[in-house]
Design an enzyme around this catalytic site. Structure first.
Site, PDB file in Angstrom:
ATOM      1  N   SER A   1      -1.659  47.775  41.297  1.00 50.73           N
ATOM      2  CA  SER A   1      -1.140  46.453  41.579  1.00 50.73           C
ATOM      3  C   SER A   1      -2.185  45.419  42.439  1.00 50.73           C
ATOM      4  CB  SER A   1       0.264  46.765  42.402  1.00 50.73           C
ATOM      5  OG  SER A   1       0.971  47.293  41.434  1.00 50.73           O
ATOM      6  N   LEU A   2      -3.344  45.587  42.251  1.00 53.25           N
ATOM      7  CA  LEU A   2      -4.108  44.853  43.319  1.00 53.25           C
ATOM      8  C   LEU A   2      -4.280  43.507  42.587  1.00 53.25           C
ATOM      9  CD1 LEU A   2      -7.264  47.277  43.803  1.00 53.25           C
ATOM     10  CD2 LEU A   2      -5.571  46.571  45.461  1.00 53.25           C
TER      11      LEU A   2
ATOM     12  N   GLU B   1      -8.936  43.101  30.377  1.00 53.37           N
ATOM     13  CA  GLU B   1      -8.405  44.007  31.423  1.00 53.37           C
ATOM     14  C   GLU B   1      -7.970  44.989  31.102  1.00 53.37           C
ATOM     15  OE1 GLU B   1      -4.475  44.022  34.528  1.00 53.37           O
ATOM     16  OE2 GLU B   1      -4.933  42.119  33.193  1.00 53.37           O
TER      17      GLU B   1
ATOM     18  N   ILE C   1      -6.033  59.686  33.913  1.00 55.22           N
ATOM     19  CA  ILE C   1      -6.325  60.470  32.806  1.00 55.22           C
ATOM     20  C   ILE C   1      -6.078  59.536  31.431  1.00 55.22           C
ATOM     21  CG2 ILE C   1      -4.209  61.803  32.462  1.00 55.22           C
ATOM     22  CD1 ILE C   1      -6.076  64.178  31.635  1.00 55.22           C
TER      23      ILE C   1
ATOM     24  N   THR D   1     -14.899  50.353  53.850  1.00 48.95           N
ATOM     25  CA  THR D   1     -15.500  50.248  52.474  1.00 48.95           C
ATOM     26  C   THR D   1     -15.550  51.415  51.906  1.00 48.95           C
ATOM     27  OG1 THR D   1     -17.637  50.418  53.403  1.00 48.95           O
ATOM     28  CG2 THR D   1     -16.947  48.097  53.610  1.00 48.95           C
TER      29      THR D   1
ATOM     30  N   CYS E   1      19.791  33.169  28.320  1.00 50.42           N
ATOM     31  CA  CYS E   1      20.201  34.127  27.512  1.00 50.42           C
ATOM     32  C   CYS E   1      21.501  34.823  27.856  1.00 50.42           C
ATOM     33  CB  CYS E   1      19.010  35.250  27.629  1.00 50.42           C
ATOM     34  SG  CYS E   1      18.891  36.341  26.461  1.00 50.42           S
TER      35      CYS E   1
ATOM     36  N   GLY F   1      22.861  34.812  30.438  1.00 51.43           N
ATOM     37  CA  GLY F   1      23.636  33.757  31.340  1.00 51.43           C
ATOM     38  C   GLY F   1      24.249  32.876  30.226  1.00 51.43           C
TER      39      GLY F   1
ATOM     40  N   GLN G   1      25.460  33.616  27.002  1.00 53.53           N
ATOM     41  CA  GLN G   1      26.604  34.264  26.743  1.00 53.53           C
ATOM     42  C   GLN G   1      27.731  34.386  27.653  1.00 53.53           C
ATOM     43  OE1 GLN G   1      24.682  37.915  25.269  1.00 53.53           O
ATOM     44  NE2 GLN G   1      23.320  36.672  23.996  1.00 53.53           N
TER      45      GLN G   1
ATOM     46  N   HIS H   1      14.562  31.776  26.182  1.00 57.98           N
ATOM     47  CA  HIS H   1      13.985  32.050  27.815  1.00 57.98           C
ATOM     48  C   HIS H   1      13.048  30.804  27.940  1.00 57.98           C
ATOM     49  CE1 HIS H   1      15.397  36.098  28.675  1.00 57.98           C
ATOM     50  NE2 HIS H   1      15.689  36.098  27.508  1.00 57.98           N
TER      51      HIS H   1
ATOM     52  N   GLU I   1      11.522  29.950  30.454  1.00 56.05           N
ATOM     53  CA  GLU I   1      10.481  30.388  31.634  1.00 56.05           C
ATOM     54  C   GLU I   1       9.139  30.651  30.904  1.00 56.05           C
ATOM     55  OE1 GLU I   1      13.007  34.022  31.164  1.00 56.05           O
ATOM     56  OE2 GLU I   1      13.305  31.884  30.912  1.00 56.05           O
TER      57      GLU I   1
END
Length: 547
Positions: free
Chosen positions: A15-16, A140, A148, A188, A381, A383, A385, A516, A518
């Site tokens: 999560s960097l 990425e 592993i 570092t 969605c 919401g 229904q 959706h 968004e």
């Protein structure tokens, strides 16, 4: 110009921000007129994240072609404006699934099938396919160095340098440089260990991007450069920022784009114009006012579950020079406390999508409150229904109305399971025995909008395309009775089989959509429905202040 490949790995912790880094690089390279694409490789064995709990994986991002992908694909599309496909995300599960299928068909002619070369060759094949007709492909690698399950992918990208030539391949490693408060300094050593781990499998990073809370000192940069065997200018500081949309500007300030162009001998096609992006970032950081919108969800404990929606509100707010304050409300709380207590101080209400019965009555209570109190409302969605169920129960007086998903014995299943539909000219059928994965209505579908409706005022178009991810649909057997009672069906599929948008008259703003929106929102072009909710909520706030 030969095709260029940029591989981004991460070390120390997860999560960097590899996804944001990849998206930012994509944006910067596109600003030079280059044709780029981005691939996310996920090391988990699931074929896709479609059946994974949001608390396990975060948001499932859906592409136009119906692919259920990692949420980083959302970052890629938002930053670059590209429309990606299923080629831009693949998993360990997909790779092994393909190789095993080939082995069963006899494609390997009796050979012993092994990780090297068969798995790595399949990985490289997918990478190269995603880069067709592009100047630069950014890849990425998910996970963290040392995991592993990531080893076959690292071996594959190690081989890529020999396949395409050293001058056409660049490795960027993203690490954490923690600040130790007791010592009063940045450390570092974690970065050095991470790079050592990467080097042990044959990959020497060309550029190291260092994530940190505080600015790296000159000494820290020199230390990393010396012990990680890179030039000083190849140590890039990715310091924490107020908004992720500031990151491309910070990278440009560190001259990361110029360094990549130099190292890969890229010939830019134009000079970048950062002004529109800079204005957008300024509007996010220094809005002239704010508006409060309730976010009535099921997974509010993990905000990543709603990543695209959160970003869509950022886009809408920036375009209106407003800060959108989201008031997070767990839907189940609205089954215990009154809506007046939880929603009385908001300017607008959003009920987003989700799966399962938990919290559904709370969502319905929120929608009733929005309808009766004339608070601007948007349902997405599930919401949408829930809005149909609420209207059927409390306006049409169809007692016991519910969705078939939650109550199979309901006398009025106003929302039911769709058994058949058409996608890209093919008939898709489903029954209760179908696998869960990939059996939803997924991806982009057309929607025809009726004139003289709120939906038409928002879109200013008769036909739009929006992305879907759901199993249950509006039950057309109830279309006539609900319309007679005042429900406006303002958007439908061209064949009239699916209801896509419903709304109410005599309300400041009440609209709910099956899709959706968004997934189509972008920083410089916010989605019109979400922008309209923010706009109407702000009008409501000002009206209350005046009164």
């Amino acid at each position: 110009m030969a095709k260029k490949y940029i591989f981004i790995t991460g070390g120390v912790v997860s999560s960097l921000g590899k996804g944001i880094t990849s998206a930012s690089l994509g944006f910067l390279l596109m600003s030079y007129g280059l044709k780029i694409s981005i691939v996310k490789i996920d090391p988990y064995i699931n074929v896709d994240p479609g059946t994974m709990n949001p608390y396990q994986h975060g948001e499932v991002y859906v592409l136009d072609d119906g692919a259920e992908t990692d949420l980083d694909l959302g970052h890629y599309e938002r930053f670059t404006g590209l429309t990606l496909t299923r080629k831009n995300n693949f998993t360990t599960g997909q790779v092994y699934y393909t190789v095993i299928a080939k082995e069963r068909r006899g494609d390997y002619l009796g050979k012993t099938v092994q990780v090297i070369p068969h798995i790595t060759d399949e990985i490289k094949k997918r990478i190269k396919e995603a880069g067709k007709d592009k100047d630069v492909l950014i890849v990425e690698i998910g996970g963290t160095i040392g995991d592993i399950e990531g080893l076959p992918f690292l071996e594959a990208i190690r081989q890529m340098r020999y396949d395409v030539g050293r001058e056409n391949c660049l490795y960027i490693h993203l690490t954490l440089v923690p600040y130790i408060k007791a010592a009063g300094e940045l450390k570092t050593k974690p970065t050095q260990h991470s790079v050592k781990e990467l080097q042990s499998i044959g990959i020497a990073p060309d550029i190291i991007v260092c994530r940190s809370e505080r600015k790296l000192t000159k000494e820290a940069k020199e230390k990393i450069a010396m012990f990680c065997n890179v030039e000083k200018e190849a140590v890039i500081n990715a310091i924490d920022v107020d908004t992720v949309y500031e990151i491309p500007l910070r990278f440009k300030g560190e001259k990361l784009d110029e360094l990549i162009i130099k190292k890969l001998s890229i010939k830019p096609k134009k000079e970048p114009d950062m002004e529109p992006w800079e204005k957008m970032v300024k509007a996010i950081k220094k809005p002239h006012d704010s508006v409060k919108i309730a976010f009535v969800g099921k997974y509010v404990g993990l905000k990543e579950s709603y990543k695209s929606l959160i970003e869509a509100f950022v886009h809408a707010g920036a375009s209106l020079n407003l800060h959108v304050e989201l008031k997070w409300i767990e839907a189940e709380e609205l089954e215990k406390d009154t809506p007046e207590k939880l929603l009385g101080d908001v300017d607008g209400i959003l009920v987003p999508g989700g799966f399962g019965s938990r919290g559904i009555e709370g969502k319905i209570n929120a929608i009733r409150f929005a309808r009766e109190k004339k608070i601007p409302f948007l349902g997405i969605c599930l919401g949408m229904q829930a809005a149909v169920v609420e209207f059927a129960r409390n306006v049409a007086k169809l007692n016991g109305s519910h969705s078939e998903e939650f109550d199979k014995s309901s006398p009025h299943k106003v929302i039911h399971l769709a058994k058949k539909w058409v996608k890209d000219g093919k008939i898709i059928e489903r029954d209760e025995t179908s696998d869960k994965g990939g059996t939803m209505r997924l991806g982009a579908y057309p929607c025809e909008i009726k004139p003289s409706t709120l939906a038409y005022q928002i879109y200013r178009k008769k036909r739009v395309s929006e992305r879907h991810r759901h199993r249950y649909e509006f039950n057309n057997e109830y279309k006539q009775i609900l319309e007679e009672k005042g429900l406006v069906i303002s958007g439908e599929s061209p064949d009239k089989e699916f209801v896509e948008i419903v709304e109410l008259k005599n309300h400041p703003f009440f609209i709910a959509v099956q899709f959706h929106p968004e997934f189509k929102s972008r920083p410089l072009s916010p989605h019109p429905i979400i922008k309209s909710l923010v706009e109407k909520s702000y009008e409501s706030k000002r009206a209350k202040a005046t009164n």
